[in-house]
Every structure is written in structure tokens, then in C-alpha cells.
Design an enzyme around this catalytic site. Sequence first.
Site, PDB file in Angstrom:
ATOM      1  N   HIS A  64       0.874  -1.199   0.000  1.00  0.00           N
ATOM      2  CA  HIS A  64       0.000   0.000   0.000  1.00  0.00           C
ATOM      3  C   HIS A  64       0.898   1.231   0.000  1.00  0.00           C
ATOM      4  CE1 HIS A  64      -3.815   2.185   1.461  1.00  0.00           C
ATOM      5  NE2 HIS A  64      -2.912   3.121   1.181  1.00  0.00           N
ATOM      6  N   HIS A  97       1.597   5.358  -1.746  1.00  0.00           N
ATOM      7  CA  HIS A  97       1.259   6.528  -2.577  1.00  0.00           C
ATOM      8  C   HIS A  97       2.547   7.120  -3.123  1.00  0.00           C
ATOM      9  CE1 HIS A  97      -2.885   6.623  -1.019  1.00  0.00           C
ATOM     10  NE2 HIS A  97      -2.330   6.176   0.087  1.00  0.00           N
ATOM     11  N   LEU A  98       2.631   7.231  -4.450  1.00  0.00           N
ATOM     12  CA  LEU A  98       3.825   7.822  -5.068  1.00  0.00           C
ATOM     13  C   LEU A  98       3.555   9.173  -5.704  1.00  0.00           C
ATOM     14  CD1 LEU A  98       5.609   4.801  -6.829  1.00  0.00           C
ATOM     15  CD2 LEU A  98       6.313   6.011  -4.750  1.00  0.00           C
ATOM     16  N   ARG A  99       2.245   9.573  -5.782  1.00  0.00           N
ATOM     17  CA  ARG A  99       1.876  10.834  -6.454  1.00  0.00           C
ATOM     18  C   ARG A  99       2.361  10.829  -7.906  1.00  0.00           C
ATOM     19  NH1 ARG A  99      -1.311  10.747  -2.196  1.00  0.00           N
ATOM     20  NH2 ARG A  99      -0.467  11.728  -0.317  1.00  0.00           N
ATOM     21  N   ASN A 142      -5.006   7.239  -6.270  1.00  0.00           N
ATOM     22  CA  ASN A 142      -5.744   8.478  -5.938  1.00  0.00           C
ATOM     23  C   ASN A 142      -4.982   9.727  -6.374  1.00  0.00           C
ATOM     24  OD1 ASN A 142      -3.836   7.997  -3.865  1.00  0.00           O
ATOM     25  ND2 ASN A 142      -5.033   9.103  -2.339  1.00  0.00           N
ATOM     26  N   LYS A 144      -9.136  -0.349  -6.235  1.00  0.00           N
ATOM     27  CA  LYS A 144      -9.210   0.310  -4.931  1.00  0.00           C
ATOM     28  C   LYS A 144     -10.575   0.949  -4.699  1.00  0.00           C
ATOM     29  CE  LYS A 144      -7.762   1.932  -1.047  1.00  0.00           C
ATOM     30  NZ  LYS A 144      -6.571   2.632  -0.610  1.00  0.00           N
ATOM     31  N   HIS A 185     -10.431   1.135   1.467  1.00  0.00           N
ATOM     32  CA  HIS A 185     -10.282   2.135   2.535  1.00  0.00           C
ATOM     33  C   HIS A 185     -11.546   2.012   3.369  1.00  0.00           C
ATOM     34  CE1 HIS A 185      -8.939   6.029   4.370  1.00  0.00           C
ATOM     35  NE2 HIS A 185     -10.178   5.915   4.799  1.00  0.00           N
ATOM     36  N   HIS A 216      -4.764  -0.642   5.587  1.00  0.00           N
ATOM     37  CA  HIS A 216      -4.332   0.154   6.765  1.00  0.00           C
ATOM     38  C   HIS A 216      -5.310   0.060   7.940  1.00  0.00           C
ATOM     39  CE1 HIS A 216      -7.100   3.011   4.968  1.00  0.00           C
ATOM     40  NE2 HIS A 216      -6.228   3.608   4.186  1.00  0.00           N
ATOM     41  N   ASP A 220       1.344   2.602   3.576  1.00  0.00           N
ATOM     42  CA  ASP A 220       0.494   3.779   3.364  1.00  0.00           C
ATOM     43  C   ASP A 220       1.336   5.053   3.435  1.00  0.00           C
ATOM     44  OD1 ASP A 220      -1.748   5.308   2.816  1.00  0.00           O
ATOM     45  OD2 ASP A 220      -2.482   5.286   4.879  1.00  0.00           O
ATOM     46  N   ALA A 263      -4.100  14.769   5.461  1.00  0.00           N
ATOM     47  CA  ALA A 263      -3.902  13.466   6.109  1.00  0.00           C
ATOM     48  C   ALA A 263      -2.852  12.670   5.361  1.00  0.00           C
ATOM     49  CB  ALA A 263      -5.217  12.697   6.132  1.00  0.00           C
TER      50      ALA A 263
HETATM   51  N1  NCD Z   1      -3.669   7.687   4.571  1.00  0.00           N
HETATM   52  C1  NCD Z   1      -3.785   8.985   4.451  1.00  0.00           C
HETATM   53  O1  NCD Z   1      -3.931   9.672   5.460  1.00  0.00           O
HETATM   54  N2  NCD Z   1      -3.725   9.608   3.246  1.00  0.00           N
HETATM   55  C2  NCD Z   1      -3.666   8.986   1.952  1.00  0.00           C
HETATM   56  C3  NCD Z   1      -4.977   8.417   1.498  1.00  0.00           C
HETATM   57  C4  NCD Z   1      -5.369   7.120   2.170  1.00  0.00           C
HETATM   58  O2  NCD Z   1      -4.624   6.140   2.117  1.00  0.00           O
HETATM   59  O3  NCD Z   1      -6.453   7.046   2.765  1.00  0.00           O
HETATM   60  C5  NCD Z   1      -3.180  10.031   0.929  1.00  0.00           C
HETATM   61  O4  NCD Z   1      -3.293   9.782  -0.271  1.00  0.00           O
HETATM   62  O5  NCD Z   1      -2.670  11.076   1.346  1.00  0.00           O
HETATM   63 ZN    ZN Z   2      -3.229   5.101   1.485  1.00  0.00          ZN
HETATM   64 ZN    ZN Z   3      -6.868   4.993   2.735  1.00  0.00          ZN
END
Ligand code: NCD
Ligand code: ZN
Ligand code: ZN
Length: 345
Positions: free
Chosen positions: A13, A15-17, A41, A99, A136, A174, A247, A263
Amino acid sequence: MTSLTLTRPDDWHLHLRDNEALAAVVGATARQMGRAIIMPNLTPPVTTTEQALAYRERILAALPAGSAFEPLMTLYLTDRTPAEEIERAHASGLVHAVKLYPAGATTNSDSGVTDLAHCDAAIAAMARLGLPLLVHGEVTDAEIDIFDREAVFIERVMKPLLERHPTLRVVFEHITTADAAEFVTSAPANVAATITAHHLLYNRNHMLVGGIRPHYYCLPILKRERHRQALLAAATSGSPKFFLGTDSAPHAQGDKESACGCAGAYTAPAAIELYAEAFEAAGALARLEGFASHFGPDFYGLPRNADTVTLVREPWQLPASLPYAAGQRIVPLRAGETLAWKLQA
Ligand SMILES: NC(=O)N[C@@H](CC(=O)O)C(=O)O
Ligand SMILES: [Zn+2]
Ligand SMILES: [Zn+2]
């Protein structure tokens, strides 16, 4: 113990943007992990196979020279995802999951699902093809307290979903509560969960006592100590249903240190070290390899990594911040603090 060698871990899990931010963060994960499940996302979200494959190319292009890191792509489920898109995703061999973001639950979830009833055909196709649904797991109802949103999701969404699609492969992402750990433990083998390092190490006091610490703010939000203990017990139990998913969720320093902060905790630069610390504190370092390197690929039906990494007990300090996109900085979790374990270069 002064050194620990494990099969190279994967991050299930991440996030790399995109664009400059992607280029700034991808190396941190590629140093540690063999593969990662890449969250979709982005803005706009990755809703088609074509977009996922293009995103994959951008990730590969951003990798440090010589890196063998493999991005495992996902699709972002919407109310309008057709079953044919699921079939295309599966046929690509490069999209490994879909997802589910309940609309409004978290960062860039505005295009998420408003009601799973709209997704029945897509989810039936996933169940048929064995393509996992990554969830999620928080309700978004305004009247539900933020600390209760995961537990309520289990009753209102997760259980009905699995009753309707009992063979669907689901990863409860998560997880943050004893409720979720118990639910996954007692569910059949097609239901698993990822657990972050920060939810194994911290409870809500770490975020809120003595000042509000925005870098500890993530979703689902840190819970009370009883829940952290339950997550640690699940992660170190040796059950193949629980595996590593950081995450790691990068946001620019200014977007975190704000009157309305984003977040997400950026843990990628010390991911395996943070997990090692959590497992050691639980007296379970011997169980780290299963959680970090075996159970994830086993669930996804992929081979375990063939190479190894070595952690050494050597104190080192995380930088106070790191370069991020557009001249901004990013603050990793535990910035400026000392870590006990270090991944050998
Ligand atoms: N976990 C987070 O607080 N943020 C994640 C989104 C997610 O995994 O819910 C994000 O993309 O910033
Ligand atoms: Zn996430
Ligand atoms: Zn999430």
C-alpha cells in the site's frame, strides 16, 4: 541481535503521487522494496487500465538508474466503473487490484464510490477473475465520530459486501482497530489486511498530547492504545492474513503544517526500519520476514522476492526534511530523530 537478513520486502500500500513529487519520493521506496502496490488516488484518479499503464511508465521513468523496483498498478473504482474495464485491467497483467475509496473518506476520494450497489457488476467481475478489491474501510456519514468510522464500516459495508460476494478477494487496507483485526482474523482466507508501521508504533496520544503533531495525522486516524496493541498482536501473530503496507502518503511540508492539514504520514524513507522497531518491541523480530516479505506475495499470487536485504543495529538520524516537488520540502515521520535499525546500502 545485531543484524537481520530477510527476503526483500514489498510494500502492499503505497502513494507515489505524480510528476515532480513522484521523482522526489520513488527512490526512497525503491531502495527498500522489491515491489509496491501503487495507489490510484491521483488528480484526476487512475480509473482506466490505459491510465494505469501510462502511470506505470511514468513511475519506471522516475526510478533511479539500475533499479529493479516493480510498480504493481491499481484502478480507482467509481460508481461508473464498467465490468469491461475490470476485464481489461485483469487482461493487462500489470493491474493487480482495484481500490475502493468511499466518496469523501480520504485524500482525493471525491470521485470514489457513493454506494457499492452501483459497483455490483464490476465487483462480480473481480470476484470471477480473482482480482482483489483493496478497501479504505471508513464510513463517511457526518454523524459518525471519526474514531468510530472503521468499526462502523465493518458492519455497514464490509460484512454485506462479503455476504453478497463471498469469494471476492479483499484487502482491508491500513487497519487501525481491534475490531478490524478481529474481523479479518475470523474471516475466510480470501480476506486479508495491511498494517502500517505508524499504526504499530503510535496511538492518538502521540499525535495530540503536549501539542498537535500534524505529521502523525493520517487516515484512518491513530486510535487509542488498546487498538495499537491489537494491531501489533495481529502483525506479529504469524498469520498470513496480515502483511506490510506502509500507506506512505507524501504531502508537502506546508500542506501538513497548516490550519487545515492534509492526512498522510510519509514513512517511506525508513519504512522497514520502523517496522523492525515495532516488531522488536513486541519481541517478535523473527516474525518480521513473514509479514514484510512472504504473506503479501502469497496473497497476491506472486513469487516472493529472490534477493535479500540486511538490517543492522546502528543508530542513524532521519533528516529534518527532504526535497519535494516545486521547491517544497517534505517531512518524514520521525524527522530529526534517531532510529535503532538501519537498512544496509
Ligand atoms: N492515509 C492517508 O492519510 N492519506 C492517503 C490516502 C489514504 O490512504 O487514505 C493520501 O493519499 O494522502
Ligand atoms: Zn493510502
Ligand atoms: Zn486509505
